[in-house]
Every structure is written in C-alpha cells, then in structure tokens.
Design an enzyme around this catalytic site. Sequence first.
Site, PDB file in Angstrom:
ATOM      1  N   GLY A 150       3.259  -7.724   6.539  1.00 37.69           N
ATOM      2  CA  GLY A 150       3.934  -6.544   7.076  1.00 37.69           C
ATOM      3  C   GLY A 150       2.909  -5.499   7.433  1.00 37.69           C
ATOM      4  O   GLY A 150       1.696  -5.732   7.338  1.00 37.69           O
ATOM      5  N   GLY A 151       3.378  -4.318   7.835  1.00 38.44           N
ATOM      6  CA  GLY A 151       2.447  -3.268   8.216  1.00 38.44           C
ATOM      7  C   GLY A 151       1.462  -2.935   7.118  1.00 38.44           C
ATOM      8  O   GLY A 151       0.254  -2.824   7.366  1.00 38.44           O
ATOM      9  N   ASP A 152       1.960  -2.760   5.877  1.00 41.83           N
ATOM     10  CA  ASP A 152       1.072  -2.450   4.748  1.00 41.83           C
ATOM     11  C   ASP A 152       1.368  -3.355   3.560  1.00 41.83           C
ATOM     12  O   ASP A 152       1.167  -2.986   2.411  1.00 41.83           O
ATOM     13  CB  ASP A 152       1.237  -0.973   4.348  1.00 41.83           C
ATOM     14  CG  ASP A 152       2.673  -0.636   3.953  1.00 41.83           C
ATOM     15  OD1 ASP A 152       3.552  -1.513   4.090  1.00 41.83           O
ATOM     16  OD2 ASP A 152       2.918   0.506   3.503  1.00 41.83           O
ATOM     17  N   GLU A 153       1.826  -4.574   3.853  1.00 46.01           N
ATOM     18  CA  GLU A 153       2.194  -5.522   2.803  1.00 46.01           C
ATOM     19  C   GLU A 153       1.349  -6.781   2.906  1.00 46.01           C
ATOM     20  O   GLU A 153       1.116  -7.299   4.002  1.00 46.01           O
ATOM     21  CB  GLU A 153       3.678  -5.869   2.908  1.00 46.01           C
ATOM     22  CG  GLU A 153       4.596  -4.673   2.736  1.00 46.01           C
ATOM     23  CD  GLU A 153       6.025  -4.998   3.114  1.00 46.01           C
ATOM     24  OE1 GLU A 153       6.246  -5.981   3.858  1.00 46.01           O
ATOM     25  OE2 GLU A 153       6.934  -4.273   2.668  1.00 46.01           O
ATOM     26  N   MET A 206       0.845  -1.199   0.000  1.00 52.37           N
ATOM     27  CA  MET A 206       0.000   0.000   0.000  1.00 52.37           C
ATOM     28  C   MET A 206       0.882   1.251   0.000  1.00 52.37           C
ATOM     29  O   MET A 206       1.434   1.629   1.047  1.00 52.37           O
ATOM     30  CB  MET A 206      -0.921  -0.003   1.224  1.00 52.37           C
ATOM     31  CG  MET A 206      -1.966  -1.099   1.222  1.00 52.37           C
ATOM     32  SD  MET A 206      -2.845  -1.227   2.798  1.00 52.37           S
ATOM     33  CE  MET A 206      -3.584   0.403   2.920  1.00 52.37           C
TER      34      MET A 206
END
Length: 247
Positions: A214-217, A174
């Site tokens: 991940g945080g935005d993965e 993202m």
Amino acid sequence: TALIERALALAGIGAWSCDLADSSLLWTAGVYDLFGLPADSRVDRRQTVAMYAEESRETMERARAQAIADAGTSGDPKRGRFSVDAEIVRTDGARRWMRLTGDVVVEGGRARRLYGLKQDITDEKLRWEAMRRLAEHDALTGLASRAVFQSRFLDAAAGGSGIAPLGALILFDMDGFKQVNDRFGHAAGDACLRVVSERLTTAFPDAPMISRIGGDEFAVLVRAETLGAALELRLAAALADLRMPIA
C-alpha cells in the site's frame, strides 16, 4: 547463397545441421558468431553442448531427444520439430540467449539428421526481463509489488505458493506518513519510503518476500524456521531501527 548467409548473420541468425550417425556439425557464419568461435574452426558437439547453461542444456537435450523419438512415428511432418530458448556462455565469458529451432530428417523410417536455425535473442530477453522487473517490483522502493504479493501469497493454494514453508506474515504501517507528505512534500515522503524499505531488507535479509502492499504499508513473509523467541528478537530489533530518524 553467400549473400543470404551474410544477411542472416547480420540479423544474428545462422543455420545448422547435425548428422546423427556421428554427431558431426555443420554451421553457417551466424552460428559461429553467436558462439564466439572462429568461422574456420572445426566444431565438436560435446564442446558446444558444454557451452550451454545447465538448465538450458537439459531443456535442449530433452527437446532434441523427444523430436528424434517422435520423427517418423506418424504422417504428421511437424512431429519432429522443436523450438527452445537457450542460454549459452561463450568462450569469452559473455552470456547470450538464442532461439534454437530444429527438425528431423527421416530416411528409410529412421531419423538421420537434424537441421534448423539458431537466432541471437539476447536483446529480446533483456527487454522482457526489464519489463518483468517493472511489473513485479515497486518502482519507488524496489520491493515486491502488491500484485506479486497477491498472486504468490494471498491467491496461492495452500502449500503451493512456491515460497513455502512459511512461518509468519508481518505487517508494517508507517504512522503519520500523510503528515510527512503534507509538511515536507512528496519528495520527502518518497525518501522515507525508500529508507523504510532498506531497513526492512536489512532486518530480514533471508525473507522469502518483502512487499510494499500500500502507500505506507509493507508485508514481510518469514520462513517457518524463524519463529518463537528468535522472531520476537528480530522483530524488536527491526522496530527499533525503523523508529530511528530519517534525514
């Protein structure tokens, strides 16, 4: 004896025995309660075995047969003992889990009877299942966790992941997610992550695994039969949906 039987039933535990000559059963009150049958009813082994969920029935029958075969073959008194966790479907449709323990009585060198305990462990199973879900799923999005992605895909031996045959790994990132958090706050960022996960799930409903890695993965595993032009079309549609505004 009656006091002990009532106390065991209160704890969800009952005693049982089975005569191997004619398969006749003897139950205490706790087992009747577990199966949801009237305490004064005559129980038939075929009827009760049919109440086991299929996988549990097969597991129980294998353990029972092995215990009978092993009993009396050596001087070890533990040779005929067995223990299995089994799921049953009661007459009222309720599903219950029980821990079935048993031993074989040997007389004259032959197995004559089985006896043991049946304990209601439904609540225990539910707690373990809740813990497993927490461990295996990302708490925010409900997708598979990074740990599950690591163990079942990245660390899995070739062809041994249990989710083969796989055709492709698609990674999504993202862009600009940090700015969303900085400008609108983490609650807005969390909302974006949930919407993106929902859109990925909608775009790839047959994916063996969709994981937040991940945080935005995000990672999507695609089956081998979904390749070439078909995959390109699905990916283009997914990207178009992901790029739509999020309220």
